[in-house]
Design an enzyme around this catalytic site. Structure first.
Site, PDB file in Angstrom:
ATOM      1  N   MET A 292      -7.655   3.381   4.188  1.00 38.95           N
ATOM      2  CA  MET A 292      -7.912   2.460   5.307  1.00 38.95           C
ATOM      3  C   MET A 292      -6.660   2.342   6.171  1.00 38.95           C
ATOM      4  SD  MET A 292     -10.579  -0.352   4.007  1.00 38.95           S
ATOM      5  CE  MET A 292      -9.464  -1.436   3.148  1.00 38.95           C
ATOM      6  N   GLY A 293      -5.775   3.338   6.105  1.00 34.61           N
ATOM      7  CA  GLY A 293      -4.559   3.305   6.918  1.00 34.61           C
ATOM      8  C   GLY A 293      -3.535   2.350   6.343  1.00 34.61           C
TER       9      GLY A 293
ATOM     10  N   LEU B 200      -0.490   3.074   5.812  1.00 30.68           N
ATOM     11  CA  LEU B 200      -0.099   3.980   4.731  1.00 30.68           C
ATOM     12  C   LEU B 200       1.252   3.596   4.117  1.00 30.68           C
ATOM     13  CD1 LEU B 200      -1.149   7.405   6.318  1.00 30.68           C
ATOM     14  CD2 LEU B 200      -2.489   5.887   4.848  1.00 30.68           C
TER      15      LEU B 200
ATOM     16  N   HIS C  10      -0.321   5.917  -0.955  1.00 31.63           N
ATOM     17  CA  HIS C  10      -1.194   6.881  -0.267  1.00 31.63           C
ATOM     18  C   HIS C  10      -0.532   8.260  -0.223  1.00 31.63           C
ATOM     19  CE1 HIS C  10      -2.261   2.962   1.820  1.00 31.63           C
ATOM     20  NE2 HIS C  10      -3.422   3.328   1.334  1.00 31.63           N
TER      21      HIS C  10
ATOM     22  N   GLN D  46     -17.219  -3.215   3.446  1.00 28.57           N
ATOM     23  CA  GLN D  46     -16.658  -3.618   2.158  1.00 28.57           C
ATOM     24  C   GLN D  46     -15.912  -4.949   2.237  1.00 28.57           C
ATOM     25  OE1 GLN D  46     -14.287   0.056   2.010  1.00 28.57           O
ATOM     26  NE2 GLN D  46     -12.632  -1.183   1.178  1.00 28.57           N
TER      27      GLN D  46
ATOM     28  N   GLY E  69      -6.589   6.249  -6.085  1.00 20.64           N
ATOM     29  CA  GLY E  69      -5.465   5.697  -6.833  1.00 20.64           C
ATOM     30  C   GLY E  69      -5.919   4.857  -8.021  1.00 20.64           C
TER      31      GLY E  69
ATOM     32  N   SER F 140       0.774  -2.066  -2.064  1.00 16.28           N
ATOM     33  CA  SER F 140      -0.521  -2.364  -1.447  1.00 16.28           C
ATOM     34  C   SER F 140      -0.295  -2.645   0.024  1.00 16.28           C
ATOM     35  CB  SER F 140      -1.140  -3.595  -2.116  1.00 16.28           C
ATOM     36  OG  SER F 140      -2.166  -4.120  -1.302  1.00 16.28           O
TER      37      SER F 140
END
Ligand code: AMP
Length: 355
Positions: free
Chosen positions: A41-42, A44, A48, A72, A186, A224
């Site tokens: 979802m970018g 980054l 990622h 989501q 991940g 995160s």
């Protein structure tokens, strides 16, 4: 007269729609090359990038998707404020491609498979991903959805009822668009990996699912995209989740017990101690949190376990909610959103099967 600045060209193509990507995919297939897909979802970060490195080590071509998937997010969740950092994401992917290019130059291809590169970014619009019925976050909203029950109802699904429906649906769309040999997820989002593995099995999707280890900050906090909202004070206290999981893991690994209660007691002792320490501090100093769950579950079904079968192993996972800061101090690093955004942190450890 000075020459015009050269137009910056990326080392990868950027796709916003499906047909041109499909054409590239056909070319790759006809050239006997392979595709590794890394859905994101970018916003980054190293987590990622590690997945992309793994994909590049195992495939000739890596396709990274960047799409903040509306279905989501629950109706009261942070879709609008989710960090969107396109320019810095592209810069990170360019830097990574330079690194991968360097690895290609130094590579001995007689002993290892050819090093891949990022070939494309898929950054579709919501209209492309949801071409008929607009994306709905309502539990009984209309649309074409993939549901994977009962796994999707457990753990994260208990407090986020539409989350895994959205994840499974968008991943199914991405798998159908890209037709990758492999897709990379991940361990950080362990339940997501269990849901996606189940989906791929049940729908006979011809893409192999690969899991990359959780990438952590130096002190252990799992990276995160949402960590930018924490700020220094909540960032420090947020480590409680990892510490609690480590304490439980230690109790199991020491071979002293396979009993749920004993293992989870070790985690609870840590969360209770940190909570008591925080409560004793002034509102300008403390960071309050709530434990959403700490789970010890079967690795395939995520059913809660009373006893761990060491031959099968288990997934130990947890979620905590960092409350907004009650009072801030002038000049304090409160993170994006000035400490007012509640932040949910998740983490997990895998108890690997013992031989
Ligand atoms: P997201 O952009 O948060 O949806 O994440 C995209 C992918 O990156 C998912 O497969 C995540 O599990 C993975 N990911 C996110 N954070 C980490 C991390 N700290 N370590 C490893 N993978 C991660």
């Amino acid at each position: 007269m000075t020459a015009p600045a050269p137009i910056q060209k990326h080392t990868f193509q950027v796709f916003r729609d499906v047909p041109p990507l499909r054409a590239l995919r056909r070319e790759i297939l006809l050239a006997n090359r392979t595709v590794g897909l890394v859905p994101t979802m970018g916003a980054l970060h190293e987590g990622h990038l590690a997945l992309i490195r793994q994909a590049a080590a195992e495939n000739t071509d890596v396709i990274v998707s960047i799409f903040v998937n509306p279905t989501q997010f629950g109706v009261n969740e942070d879709l609008a404020s989710y960090p969107r950092t396109w320019d810095s994401d592209v810069a990170k992917l360019e830097a990574l491609n330079a690194e991968l290019g360097q690895a290609t130059t130094n590579q001995d291809t007689t002993t290892s498979p050819p090093q891949g590169r990022i070939t494309a970014i898929l950054a579709p619009t919501a209209q492309v991903m949801y071409p008929t019925v607009p994306p709905s976050s309502e539990i009984d909203g209309d649309g074409s959805f993939v549901t994977i029950t009962p796994i999707a109802r457990r753990l994260e699904g208990a407090s986020r009822p539409v989350f895994f429906r959205g994840v499974a649906t968008v991943c199914m769309k991405l798998f159908n668009i890209v037709g990758a040999e492999r897709a990379y997820f991940g361990q950080k989002d362990i339940q997501q990996t269990v849901v996606i593995r189940r989906m791929v099995k049940d729908f006979h999707v011809d893409t192999e699912i690969k899991i990359g280890a959780t990438v952590r900050e130096a002190d252990g906090l799992a990276m995160s995209s949402r960590n930018v909202y924490l700020g220094a004070r909540r960032r420090a206290v947020g480590l409680v989740l990892y510490r609690a999981l480590k304490a439980a893991e230690e109790r199991y690994a020491a071979g002293r017990t396979v009993q749920r209660r004993a293992i989870l007691d070790a985690a609870e002792a840590v969360t209770q101690q940190v909570r008591a320490e925080q409560e004793a501090l002034a509102p300008t100093q403390r960071a309050r949190f709530e434990v959403d769950y700490i789970s010890l579950a079967d690795p395939d079904t995520l059913e809660e376990l009373e006893v761990v079968d060491p031959a099968k192993g288990a997934i130990l996972s947890g979620a905590i909610k960092m409350a907004p800061l009650e009072e801030t101090v002038p000049g304090e690093d409160c993170g994006l959103g000035e400490g007012k955004v509640p932040v949910r942190l998740i983490d997990n450890l895998i108890f690997a099967p013992r031989a």
